[in-house]
Design an enzyme around this catalytic site. Structure first.
Site, PDB file in Angstrom:
ATOM      1  N   HIS A   1      -4.560   3.285  -6.850  1.00 15.49           N
ATOM      2  CA  HIS A   1      -5.713   2.955  -6.007  1.00 15.49           C
ATOM      3  C   HIS A   1      -6.994   2.813  -6.822  1.00 15.49           C
ATOM      4  O   HIS A   1      -7.886   2.030  -6.461  1.00 15.49           O
ATOM      5  CB  HIS A   1      -5.881   4.000  -4.901  1.00 15.49           C
ATOM      6  CG  HIS A   1      -5.081   3.687  -3.677  1.00 15.49           C
ATOM      7  ND1 HIS A   1      -3.732   3.972  -3.578  1.00 15.49           N
ATOM      8  CD2 HIS A   1      -5.425   3.075  -2.505  1.00 15.49           C
ATOM      9  CE1 HIS A   1      -3.289   3.562  -2.394  1.00 15.49           C
ATOM     10  NE2 HIS A   1      -4.297   3.023  -1.731  1.00 15.49           N
TER      11      HIS A   1
ATOM     12  N   ASP B   1       0.833  -1.202   0.000  1.00 12.69           N
ATOM     13  CA  ASP B   1       0.000   0.000   0.000  1.00 12.69           C
ATOM     14  C   ASP B   1       0.867   1.251   0.000  1.00 12.69           C
ATOM     15  O   ASP B   1       0.640   2.204  -0.752  1.00 12.69           O
ATOM     16  CB  ASP B   1      -0.913  -0.026   1.233  1.00 12.69           C
ATOM     17  CG  ASP B   1      -2.016   1.031   1.187  1.00 12.69           C
ATOM     18  OD1 ASP B   1      -2.406   1.451   0.072  1.00 12.69           O
ATOM     19  OD2 ASP B   1      -2.479   1.428   2.264  1.00 12.69           O
TER      20      ASP B   1
ATOM     21  N   HIS C   1      -6.824  -0.640  -8.057  1.00 14.88           N
ATOM     22  CA  HIS C   1      -7.212  -1.495  -6.923  1.00 14.88           C
ATOM     23  C   HIS C   1      -8.728  -1.570  -6.807  1.00 14.88           C
ATOM     24  O   HIS C   1      -9.319  -2.647  -6.685  1.00 14.88           O
ATOM     25  CB  HIS C   1      -6.641  -0.951  -5.614  1.00 14.88           C
ATOM     26  CG  HIS C   1      -7.354  -1.450  -4.395  1.00 14.88           C
ATOM     27  ND1 HIS C   1      -8.531  -0.877  -3.939  1.00 14.88           N
ATOM     28  CD2 HIS C   1      -7.086  -2.475  -3.554  1.00 14.88           C
ATOM     29  CE1 HIS C   1      -8.955  -1.537  -2.870  1.00 14.88           C
ATOM     30  NE2 HIS C   1      -8.082  -2.498  -2.616  1.00 14.88           N
TER      31      HIS C   1
ATOM     32  N   HIS D   1      -5.882  -5.405   1.004  1.00 10.76           N
ATOM     33  CA  HIS D   1      -5.908  -4.133   0.284  1.00 10.76           C
ATOM     34  C   HIS D   1      -4.550  -3.826  -0.349  1.00 10.76           C
ATOM     35  O   HIS D   1      -4.450  -3.543  -1.542  1.00 10.76           O
ATOM     36  CB  HIS D   1      -6.300  -3.018   1.260  1.00 10.76           C
ATOM     37  CG  HIS D   1      -6.138  -1.627   0.727  1.00 10.76           C
ATOM     38  ND1 HIS D   1      -7.082  -1.007  -0.072  1.00 10.76           N
ATOM     39  CD2 HIS D   1      -5.130  -0.722   0.887  1.00 10.76           C
ATOM     40  CE1 HIS D   1      -6.664   0.197  -0.387  1.00 10.76           C
ATOM     41  NE2 HIS D   1      -5.488   0.409   0.179  1.00 10.76           N
TER      42      HIS D   1
END
Length: 364
Positions: free
Chosen positions: A254, A171, A257, A271
């Site tokens: 992101h 992340d 993602h 995540h």
């Protein structure tokens, strides 16, 4: 437009630091509500009680029921009122901490966050992700301020599975890549205003630490030990990445993602594991030098992070599924539109498949 940087009022980190929690937060009030799930209470409650044992403060524990929902927030709000609480404290993972941040906002009370894992950069942020009671995403709650105090006991973090630390690195590796793109685009981050040089500098420092010490920290945590590398990487995952994404901005990594969340194939991933592949895809989308992309691939592999679609769990009907991911990544309000050039679903589709091909070259 003003330049804006936001952060918690105080960030505290150290091995065994939970025993000093009263020293760090006692000045905020005299009645404290600690919110944690059953497992986290088992590993932290006795230490917290010992820390408060010689004080005049009262402490109450409430068991978090697992979902950051409006119903859970309201249930805890009633406990706050009934016990005349002055300060709310969240101990645990992301959903616990998001619930406590929202609770602090709705009760207008000082908020303390005690993360027990370093798998995301959420602890320092002024944001809560709200779900239904069944765990379905409902909305982002953007908060007017960051937590008053964030306290990280690195021994507790090191006792958690090493995969969680690796996911946090995945992340955090997106932080500088996305902040750089937002800065080039003059995009507005979650903090508002223009991006500061400080935010970019913190994001760049975050990446530097992760490349230099990420593997060393990962190996140490596999043995549940705290080394200087672990301290530095936990700080990068939690604080530097938190400030970097909020004040530096999110971009394609992101958004990609979020696109992958439409596929059941990847629901087993954390995540940060999905973000890691999203970062590789963004680097391809930007046509960054192959040297930079390959450096990222090598680090991902050493940390057990996915570098191919097969490792993500996407093994059948690949092209059709990636088309869906690309469409979702380019939804109207997605952060991919912070990129310094127009991005279409076709562009994302091509970048993901190209990133997969690059990753395959390194996977035996």
């Amino acid at each position: 437009m003003a330049r804006i940087l936001i952060s918690p009022n105080k960030y505290i980190q150290g091995k065994g630091e939970l025993i000093n929690i009263h020293k760090h937060i006692g000045h905020l009030g005299s009645s404290f509500l600690f919110i944690a799930d059953e497992f986290v209470q088992k590993i932290t409650k006795a230490t917290i009680e010992e820390s408060f044992s010689n004080s005049n403060s009262t402490i109450t524990f409430a068991t978090f029921r697992g979902e950051c929902s409006k119903q859970e927030i309201n249930r805890l709000k009633n406990i706050v009122i009934e016990n005349k609480i002055d300060v709310v404290v969240g101990v645990g993972g992301g959903k616990t901490l998001d619930t406590v941040k929202a609770l602090g906002y709705y009760t207008n009370l000082p908020t303390v966050v005690v993360p027990t894992i370093a798998s995301t950069d959420a602890p320092c942020s002024a944001l809560s992700v709200i779900y239904t009671e069944d765990g379905v995403f409902e909305e982002y709650l953007v908060l007017p301020k960051n937590p008053d105090i964030v306290l990280v006991d690195t021994q507790i973090v090191a006792n958690a599975p090493a995969r969680l630390l690796a996911a946090g690195i995945g992340d955090a590796l997106a932080t500088y890549v996305e902040a750089r793109a937002c800065y080039e685009a003059n995009a507005i981050p979650m903090a508002g205003g223009n991006i500061t040089k400080s935010a970019i500098g913190l994001a760049e420092l975050c990446q530097k630490i992760l490349f230099e010490e990420g593997v060393s920290a990962y190996l140490a945590v596999q043995r549940k030990t705290v080394t200087k590398a672990v301290e530095n990487v936990v700080e990068a995952n939690t604080y530097l990445s938190g400030i970097g994404f909020e004040s530096g901005g999110l971009a394609a990594a992101h958004a990609i993602h979020n696109g992958f969340t439409v596929l059941e194939d990847v629901h087993h991933l954390y995540h940060g594991e999905k973000v890691a592949f999203g970062t590789l895809s963004q680097l391809v989308l930007e046509n960054r030098p192959m040297e930079e992309i390959e450096k990222m691939v090598r680090l991902n592999i050493e940390l057990g992070l996915p570098v191919t679609l097969e490792q993500m769990g996407v093994k059948e009907d690949v092209e059709a599924k990636i088309r869906k991911v690309a469409e979702a990544a380019c939804a109207e309000n997605e952060t991919i539109h912070n990129m310094p050039f127009k991005v279409t679903p076709d562009d994302v589709y091509a970048a993901i498949l190209a990133a997969d091909s690059i990753g395959k070259r390194f996977v035996k």
